[in-house]
Design a protein around this motif. Structure first.
Motif, PDB file in Angstrom:
ATOM      1  N   GLN A 157      -5.452   1.678  -1.112  1.00 13.75           N
ATOM      2  CA  GLN A 157      -6.447   2.014  -2.163  1.00 13.75           C
ATOM      3  C   GLN A 157      -6.147   3.053  -3.474  1.00 13.75           C
ATOM      4  O   GLN A 157      -5.901   3.365  -4.260  1.00 13.75           O
ATOM      5  N   LEU A 158      -5.115   3.821  -2.180  1.00 13.74           N
ATOM      6  CA  LEU A 158      -4.626   4.801  -2.668  1.00 13.74           C
ATOM      7  C   LEU A 158      -3.437   5.199  -3.491  1.00 13.74           C
ATOM      8  O   LEU A 158      -3.251   5.388  -4.764  1.00 13.74           O
ATOM      9  N   ARG A 159      -2.326   3.219  -3.474  1.00 12.51           N
ATOM     10  CA  ARG A 159      -1.670   3.207  -3.517  1.00 12.51           C
ATOM     11  C   ARG A 159      -1.546   1.345  -4.087  1.00 12.51           C
ATOM     12  O   ARG A 159      -1.079   1.030  -3.584  1.00 12.51           O
ATOM     13  N   PRO A 160      -2.751   1.751  -4.668  1.00 10.79           N
ATOM     14  CA  PRO A 160      -2.728  -0.014  -5.394  1.00 10.79           C
ATOM     15  C   PRO A 160      -1.540  -0.829  -5.780  1.00 10.79           C
ATOM     16  O   PRO A 160      -1.372  -2.054  -5.985  1.00 10.79           O
ATOM     17  N   THR A 161      -0.579   0.035  -6.197  1.00  6.85           N
ATOM     18  CA  THR A 161       0.571  -1.012  -7.281  1.00  6.85           C
ATOM     19  C   THR A 161       1.588  -1.174  -5.477  1.00  6.85           C
ATOM     20  O   THR A 161       2.388  -2.437  -6.202  1.00  6.85           O
ATOM     21  N   LYS A 162       0.900  -1.423  -5.097  1.00  4.89           N
ATOM     22  CA  LYS A 162       1.992  -1.399  -3.368  1.00  4.89           C
ATOM     23  C   LYS A 162       1.542  -3.020  -3.525  1.00  4.89           C
ATOM     24  O   LYS A 162       0.711  -3.041  -3.310  1.00  4.89           O
ATOM     25  N   SER A 163       2.556  -3.920  -3.119  1.00  7.32           N
ATOM     26  CA  SER A 163       2.154  -5.315  -2.583  1.00  7.32           C
ATOM     27  C   SER A 163       1.262  -5.194  -1.626  1.00  7.32           C
ATOM     28  O   SER A 163       2.127  -4.342  -0.441  1.00  7.32           O
ATOM     29  N   THR A 164       0.050  -5.610  -1.831  1.00  6.17           N
ATOM     30  CA  THR A 164      -0.438  -4.938  -0.295  1.00  6.17           C
ATOM     31  C   THR A 164      -0.109  -6.523   0.598  1.00  6.17           C
ATOM     32  O   THR A 164      -0.566  -6.988   1.779  1.00  6.17           O
ATOM     33  N   GLN A 197      -9.124   4.367  12.807  1.00  7.13           N
ATOM     34  CA  GLN A 197      -8.596   2.946  13.429  1.00  7.13           C
ATOM     35  C   GLN A 197      -7.302   2.828  12.274  1.00  7.13           C
ATOM     36  O   GLN A 197      -7.364   2.843  10.929  1.00  7.13           O
ATOM     37  N   ASP A 198      -5.977   2.202  12.970  1.00 10.48           N
ATOM     38  CA  ASP A 198      -4.996   1.625  11.876  1.00 10.48           C
ATOM     39  C   ASP A 198      -5.393   0.365  10.349  1.00 10.48           C
ATOM     40  O   ASP A 198      -4.752   0.680   9.731  1.00 10.48           O
ATOM     41  N   SER A 199      -6.857   0.121  10.576  1.00 10.88           N
ATOM     42  CA  SER A 199      -6.760  -0.789   9.886  1.00 10.88           C
ATOM     43  C   SER A 199      -7.437  -0.287   8.673  1.00 10.88           C
ATOM     44  O   SER A 199      -7.290  -0.290   7.499  1.00 10.88           O
ATOM     45  N   LEU A 200      -8.118   0.728   9.042  1.00  9.10           N
ATOM     46  CA  LEU A 200      -9.220   1.655   8.651  1.00  9.10           C
ATOM     47  C   LEU A 200      -8.182   2.653   7.408  1.00  9.10           C
ATOM     48  O   LEU A 200      -7.919   2.866   6.422  1.00  9.10           O
ATOM     49  N   TYR A 201      -6.911   2.665   8.156  1.00  9.54           N
ATOM     50  CA  TYR A 201      -6.211   3.760   7.811  1.00  9.54           C
ATOM     51  C   TYR A 201      -5.040   3.631   6.762  1.00  9.54           C
ATOM     52  O   TYR A 201      -5.057   3.657   5.707  1.00  9.54           O
ATOM     53  N   GLN A 202      -4.879   1.462   6.590  1.00 10.56           N
ATOM     54  CA  GLN A 202      -4.123   1.009   5.830  1.00 10.56           C
ATOM     55  C   GLN A 202      -5.278   1.318   4.570  1.00 10.56           C
ATOM     56  O   GLN A 202      -4.677   0.874   3.706  1.00 10.56           O
TER      57      GLN A 202
END
Length: 271
Positions: free
Chosen positions: A253-260, A243-248
């Motif tokens: 998780q892999l790019r924690p520095t990106k603003s959520t 699902q797209d939500s799990l992909y996101q």
């Protein structure tokens, strides 16, 4: 119940006091295409090296057809790195012939007579498959980055491995060339019935190329001792049923520095 092609049983890997992997347990059937993603230093490449035979588990078992994985590289396991592993003093054709020669149980790997002619024919056919038939007599310094990577892939596949290991093979290539390489590796996977393990930092690439996606991450963290715990496989996903939500969630998780608070453009996600 059939025996798995590859099986990891509670594998751990430790260097001194630093724990890299812990409790890695999984099975892989022949012909699967596994992509491995995770933060830098989480043990993805270490796991590939265990399959290759250049590293061994500190604990647990890694099995191939029910037997311990050989503790040295062999022709049944080919590998391609991000940095091109080619011989600069040899032509494109000679590079692939040399890879074929290294299969021989001799000190030099040199081929002679009919054996050499057969190897040159096989090498030329392989180079045609990877799109380098026009460059047989060029030297590596005359090739673009994408062409060098095609050459490295030809070197690996000419030996007819059952397992192909790809350690961030396309990370240094621009997007257009990467798309061409994606098509090439998918074609070789199907044509040669390979079992592929590919490390990538690109989540979209992982979902586009593989049949399964593994996410490596640590389940336990100690801020005072960052290397006290190792990574394991936290997600094991069929790439066509996510699902797209799990992909996101995985992407964050892999790019924690990106603003959520920023929403990724999932309309570009490969299907």
């Amino acid at each position: 119940m059939s025996q798995p092609f590859i099986e990891a049983r509670n594998i751990g890997k430790q260097y001194g006091q630093d724990i890299i992997l812990e409790n890695v347990t999984t099975t892989v059937e022949e012909g699967e295409f596994i992509t491995l993603v995770g933060a830098s230093g989480c043990g993805k490449s270490t796991f590939l090296k265990m399959i290759l035979g250049t590293e061994q588990p500190s604990s647990g078992e890694l099995l191939l057809n029910g037997e311990p994985m050989p503790n040295e590289p062999g022709p049944d396991r080919g590998i391609v790195f991000q940095q091109y592993s080619v011989f600069p003093h040899m032509t494109v054709l000679e590079n692939v012939v040399a890879a074929k020669g290294f299969q021989k149980a001799s000190l030099t790997g040199y081929l002679f007579g009919n054996e050499k002619r057969q190897a040159r024919q096989e090498a030329a056919e392989m180079l045609t498959q990877v799109g380098l038939s026009h460059a047989l007599n060029r030297y590596p310094h005359e090739l673009s980055g994408g062409m060098k990577q095609r050459l490295a892939i030809a070197q690996a596949v000419i030996c007819k491995p059952r397992i192909l290991l790809l350690d961030e093979p396309f990370g240094a290539l621009d997007p257009g060339i990467r798309a061409d390489m994606h098509r090439l590796i998918l074609d070789l996977w199907r044509t040669h019935k390979l079992t592929i393990f590919m490390v990538t930092h690109d989540l979209k690439e992982g979902f586009y190329l593989g049949t399964r996606l593994w996410v490596f991450d640590k389940l336990r963290h100690d801020p005072h001792a960052p290397n006290a715990y190792g990574a394991s496989i936290t997600y094991d996903l069929p790439v066509d049923a996510t699902q797209d939500s799990l992909y996101q969630e995985i992407d964050d998780q892999l790019r924690p520095t990106k603003s959520t608070t920023m929403t990724a453009d999932l309309t570009e996600r490969p299907t």
